[in-house]
Design a protein around this motif. Sequence first.
Motif, PDB file in Angstrom:
ATOM      1  N   VAL A   1       4.023  -1.063 -15.961  1.00 38.83           N
ATOM      2  CA  VAL A   1       5.055  -0.740 -14.972  1.00 38.83           C
ATOM      3  C   VAL A   1       4.338  -0.324 -13.695  1.00 38.83           C
ATOM      4  O   VAL A   1       3.957   0.836 -13.538  1.00 38.83           O
ATOM      5  CB  VAL A   1       5.978   0.402 -15.470  1.00 38.83           C
ATOM      6  CG1 VAL A   1       7.144   0.587 -14.511  1.00 38.83           C
ATOM      7  CG2 VAL A   1       6.491   0.113 -16.871  1.00 38.83           C
ATOM      8  N   PRO A   2       4.085  -1.254 -12.774  1.00 38.68           N
ATOM      9  CA  PRO A   2       3.290  -0.935 -11.588  1.00 38.68           C
ATOM     10  C   PRO A   2       3.955   0.123 -10.725  1.00 38.68           C
ATOM     11  O   PRO A   2       5.183   0.221 -10.668  1.00 38.68           O
ATOM     12  CB  PRO A   2       3.191  -2.271 -10.851  1.00 38.68           C
ATOM     13  CG  PRO A   2       4.361  -3.063 -11.346  1.00 38.68           C
ATOM     14  CD  PRO A   2       4.567  -2.645 -12.760  1.00 38.68           C
ATOM     15  N   HIS A   3       3.129   0.910 -10.067  1.00 41.38           N
ATOM     16  CA  HIS A   3       3.646   1.942  -9.182  1.00 41.38           C
ATOM     17  C   HIS A   3       4.079   1.327  -7.853  1.00 41.38           C
ATOM     18  O   HIS A   3       3.460   0.373  -7.361  1.00 41.38           O
ATOM     19  CB  HIS A   3       2.586   3.010  -8.926  1.00 41.38           C
ATOM     20  CG  HIS A   3       2.270   3.847 -10.124  1.00 41.38           C
ATOM     21  ND1 HIS A   3       1.394   3.444 -11.103  1.00 41.38           N
ATOM     22  CD2 HIS A   3       2.728   5.064 -10.517  1.00 41.38           C
ATOM     23  CE1 HIS A   3       1.312   4.379 -12.045  1.00 41.38           C
ATOM     24  NE2 HIS A   3       2.113   5.365 -11.717  1.00 41.38           N
ATOM     25  N   VAL A   4       5.122   1.881  -7.292  1.00 43.88           N
ATOM     26  CA  VAL A   4       5.652   1.380  -6.029  1.00 43.88           C
ATOM     27  C   VAL A   4       4.599   1.440  -4.925  1.00 43.88           C
ATOM     28  O   VAL A   4       4.493   0.534  -4.089  1.00 43.88           O
ATOM     29  CB  VAL A   4       6.903   2.190  -5.625  1.00 43.88           C
ATOM     30  CG1 VAL A   4       7.283   1.924  -4.176  1.00 43.88           C
ATOM     31  CG2 VAL A   4       8.069   1.841  -6.542  1.00 43.88           C
ATOM     32  N   THR A   5       3.807   2.502  -4.923  1.00 48.32           N
ATOM     33  CA  THR A   5       2.819   2.649  -3.856  1.00 48.32           C
ATOM     34  C   THR A   5       1.761   1.551  -3.906  1.00 48.32           C
ATOM     35  O   THR A   5       1.078   1.313  -2.907  1.00 48.32           O
ATOM     36  CB  THR A   5       2.137   4.022  -3.948  1.00 48.32           C
ATOM     37  OG1 THR A   5       1.681   4.245  -5.289  1.00 48.32           O
ATOM     38  CG2 THR A   5       3.109   5.134  -3.568  1.00 48.32           C
ATOM     39  N   ASP A   6       1.636   0.859  -5.051  1.00 47.07           N
ATOM     40  CA  ASP A   6       0.691  -0.257  -5.120  1.00 47.07           C
ATOM     41  C   ASP A   6       1.072  -1.373  -4.151  1.00 47.07           C
ATOM     42  O   ASP A   6       0.203  -2.057  -3.605  1.00 47.07           O
ATOM     43  CB  ASP A   6       0.616  -0.817  -6.549  1.00 47.07           C
ATOM     44  CG  ASP A   6      -0.015   0.156  -7.532  1.00 47.07           C
ATOM     45  OD1 ASP A   6      -0.664   1.110  -7.067  1.00 47.07           O
ATOM     46  OD2 ASP A   6       0.158  -0.030  -8.743  1.00 47.07           O
ATOM     47  N   PHE A   7       2.386  -1.551  -3.936  1.00 49.31           N
ATOM     48  CA  PHE A   7       2.830  -2.604  -3.024  1.00 49.31           C
ATOM     49  C   PHE A   7       2.459  -2.266  -1.585  1.00 49.31           C
ATOM     50  O   PHE A   7       2.075  -3.140  -0.802  1.00 49.31           O
ATOM     51  CB  PHE A   7       4.343  -2.811  -3.168  1.00 49.31           C
ATOM     52  CG  PHE A   7       4.758  -3.191  -4.560  1.00 49.31           C
ATOM     53  CD1 PHE A   7       4.416  -4.432  -5.092  1.00 49.31           C
ATOM     54  CD2 PHE A   7       5.466  -2.318  -5.356  1.00 49.31           C
ATOM     55  CE1 PHE A   7       4.779  -4.783  -6.376  1.00 49.31           C
ATOM     56  CE2 PHE A   7       5.832  -2.654  -6.653  1.00 49.31           C
ATOM     57  CZ  PHE A   7       5.490  -3.898  -7.162  1.00 49.31           C
ATOM     58  N   LEU A   8       2.588  -1.006  -1.210  1.00 44.37           N
ATOM     59  CA  LEU A   8       2.157  -0.585   0.114  1.00 44.37           C
ATOM     60  C   LEU A   8       0.647  -0.707   0.262  1.00 44.37           C
ATOM     61  O   LEU A   8       0.131  -1.042   1.329  1.00 44.37           O
ATOM     62  CB  LEU A   8       2.593   0.863   0.380  1.00 44.37           C
ATOM     63  CG  LEU A   8       4.074   1.108   0.653  1.00 44.37           C
ATOM     64  CD1 LEU A   8       4.343   2.604   0.737  1.00 44.37           C
ATOM     65  CD2 LEU A   8       4.503   0.436   1.942  1.00 44.37           C
ATOM     66  N   ASN A   9      -0.042  -0.425  -0.821  1.00 40.56           N
ATOM     67  CA  ASN A   9      -1.500  -0.434  -0.790  1.00 40.56           C
ATOM     68  C   ASN A   9      -2.044  -1.842  -0.550  1.00 40.56           C
ATOM     69  O   ASN A   9      -3.130  -2.014   0.013  1.00 40.56           O
ATOM     70  CB  ASN A   9      -2.052   0.130  -2.093  1.00 40.56           C
ATOM     71  CG  ASN A   9      -3.471   0.623  -1.976  1.00 40.56           C
ATOM     72  OD1 ASN A   9      -3.912   1.017  -0.903  1.00 40.56           O
ATOM     73  ND2 ASN A   9      -4.208   0.577  -3.071  1.00 40.56           N
ATOM     74  N   ARG A  10      -1.294  -2.867  -0.976  1.00 38.58           N
ATOM     75  CA  ARG A  10      -1.737  -4.246  -0.765  1.00 38.58           C
ATOM     76  C   ARG A  10      -1.848  -4.581   0.719  1.00 38.58           C
ATOM     77  O   ARG A  10      -2.661  -5.398   1.124  1.00 38.58           O
ATOM     78  CB  ARG A  10      -0.766  -5.210  -1.440  1.00 38.58           C
ATOM     79  CG  ARG A  10      -0.780  -5.154  -2.958  1.00 38.58           C
ATOM     80  CD  ARG A  10       0.296  -6.042  -3.550  1.00 38.58           C
ATOM     81  NE  ARG A  10       0.405  -5.893  -4.993  1.00 38.58           N
ATOM     82  CZ  ARG A  10       1.367  -6.437  -5.726  1.00 38.58           C
ATOM     83  NH1 ARG A  10       2.311  -7.175  -5.136  1.00 38.58           N
ATOM     84  NH2 ARG A  10       1.402  -6.248  -7.030  1.00 38.58           N
ATOM     85  N   GLU A  11      -0.991  -3.966   1.527  1.00 41.55           N
ATOM     86  CA  GLU A  11      -1.009  -4.217   2.964  1.00 41.55           C
ATOM     87  C   GLU A  11      -1.838  -3.192   3.727  1.00 41.55           C
ATOM     88  O   GLU A  11      -1.901  -3.232   4.951  1.00 41.55           O
ATOM     89  CB  GLU A  11       0.425  -4.197   3.517  1.00 41.55           C
ATOM     90  CG  GLU A  11       1.347  -5.224   2.898  1.00 41.55           C
ATOM     91  CD  GLU A  11       2.738  -5.148   3.517  1.00 41.55           C
ATOM     92  OE1 GLU A  11       2.839  -5.146   4.759  1.00 41.55           O
ATOM     93  OE2 GLU A  11       3.715  -5.072   2.754  1.00 41.55           O
ATOM     94  N   GLY A  12      -2.450  -2.274   2.992  1.00 46.12           N
ATOM     95  CA  GLY A  12      -3.254  -1.261   3.656  1.00 46.12           C
ATOM     96  C   GLY A  12      -2.430  -0.257   4.431  1.00 46.12           C
ATOM     97  O   GLY A  12      -2.938   0.369   5.362  1.00 46.12           O
ATOM     98  N   LEU A  13      -1.173  -0.096   4.051  1.00 41.70           N
ATOM     99  CA  LEU A  13      -0.279   0.801   4.781  1.00 41.70           C
ATOM    100  C   LEU A  13      -0.297   2.224   4.253  1.00 41.70           C
ATOM    101  O   LEU A  13       0.326   3.106   4.832  1.00 41.70           O
ATOM    102  CB  LEU A  13       1.158   0.259   4.740  1.00 41.70           C
ATOM    103  CG  LEU A  13       1.376  -1.098   5.400  1.00 41.70           C
ATOM    104  CD1 LEU A  13       2.819  -1.553   5.219  1.00 41.70           C
ATOM    105  CD2 LEU A  13       1.022  -1.040   6.882  1.00 41.70           C
TER     106      LEU A  13
END
Length: 362
Positions: free
Chosen positions: A152-164
């Motif tokens: 169950v991936p963490h939501v912040t991982d999606f932000l981390n992909r863009e370096g945000l």
Amino acid sequence: MYVAVKGGERAIENAHAWLAEERRGDTEIAELSVAQIREQLSLAVHRVSAEGSLFDPDLAALAIKQARGDLIEAIFLIRAYRTTLPRFGFSKPVDTGVMTCDRRISASFKDLPGGQVLGPTFDYSHRLLDFKLAAEGEVPEAPSQEAEAGDVPHVTDFLNREGLIEEPPHGDTPPPDLTREPLEMPADRALRLQALTRADEGFALGLAYSTQRGYARNHAFVGELRIGSVPVEMEIPELGFAIEIGEVVLTECETVNQFKGSKAEPPQFTRGYGLVFGQSERKAISMALVDRALRWEELGEDNIGAPAQDAEFVLYHADNIQATGFLEHIKLPHYVDFQSELELVRKLRREAGTDQVQEAAE
């Protein structure tokens, strides 16, 4: 002196007997069992486990029964019992990414992979007294559903992909153990998080609320809140690999906070983090907000003098067992101390009275 001690011992024994009678209550009413407390007062049980630093629902329920529902007293009992337990080893860090989620929500992203899982929550109830509970009627069964399991991936991982958002910290250095070593300042983030996870929920909530009202410039979004079970693994030297020895229920909260950047870092989101035993989302969110407020120095932000930014104030006053011990000791006998204070005040009054009489005569 010996007679006074003997009399005090008898009084204490009688007080203990009276306490046991009051704990039992009306004997015409069925006694509350530990199992009933564990199953029907689970949020109280989880709080005692979290702030007692020992995840054992049966022992926490027993402590609540023994303490007559006084949760801080129950936490004290659990911590005292914890000190008697031998330590055989250390578990591996738990992976909340494989949590079997009973509840998983985000206030920042509507379309979560796997969907929002509301779970058992008071969030959408009307806060009206349900008198059907007083009638002890049957509770309707909830619709059957499978808890979300697997990765169950963490939501912040999606932000981390863009370096945000800032990278999560990485390191192999074992953190200090607050349950075995006294708190020392300055405290790094790992030690601060340990102190916050067993901090008094009400104290943490008050500090978190203060940050939202402007006492720390801490504007946060709940990136994700998840509650569920995670496996606990332990390395077995004789086997050469880790085996699962059980599971614990955890509440994890990651907040996403505004950050304008600094000389060393570009504008991005930063993190606040909370992790506690059991279902304790109010505590986990509070912990995340206070954690972020305490990070002002490492992020190069200004300290505006807010209480939640003062690590010594927060960490030295967050522990309800230490606070209770220091506060409640003043109701114990202080006869000698008071007599010395009394004599001092009488002496000062006599001296002041003599001086006033002399001045009037002159």
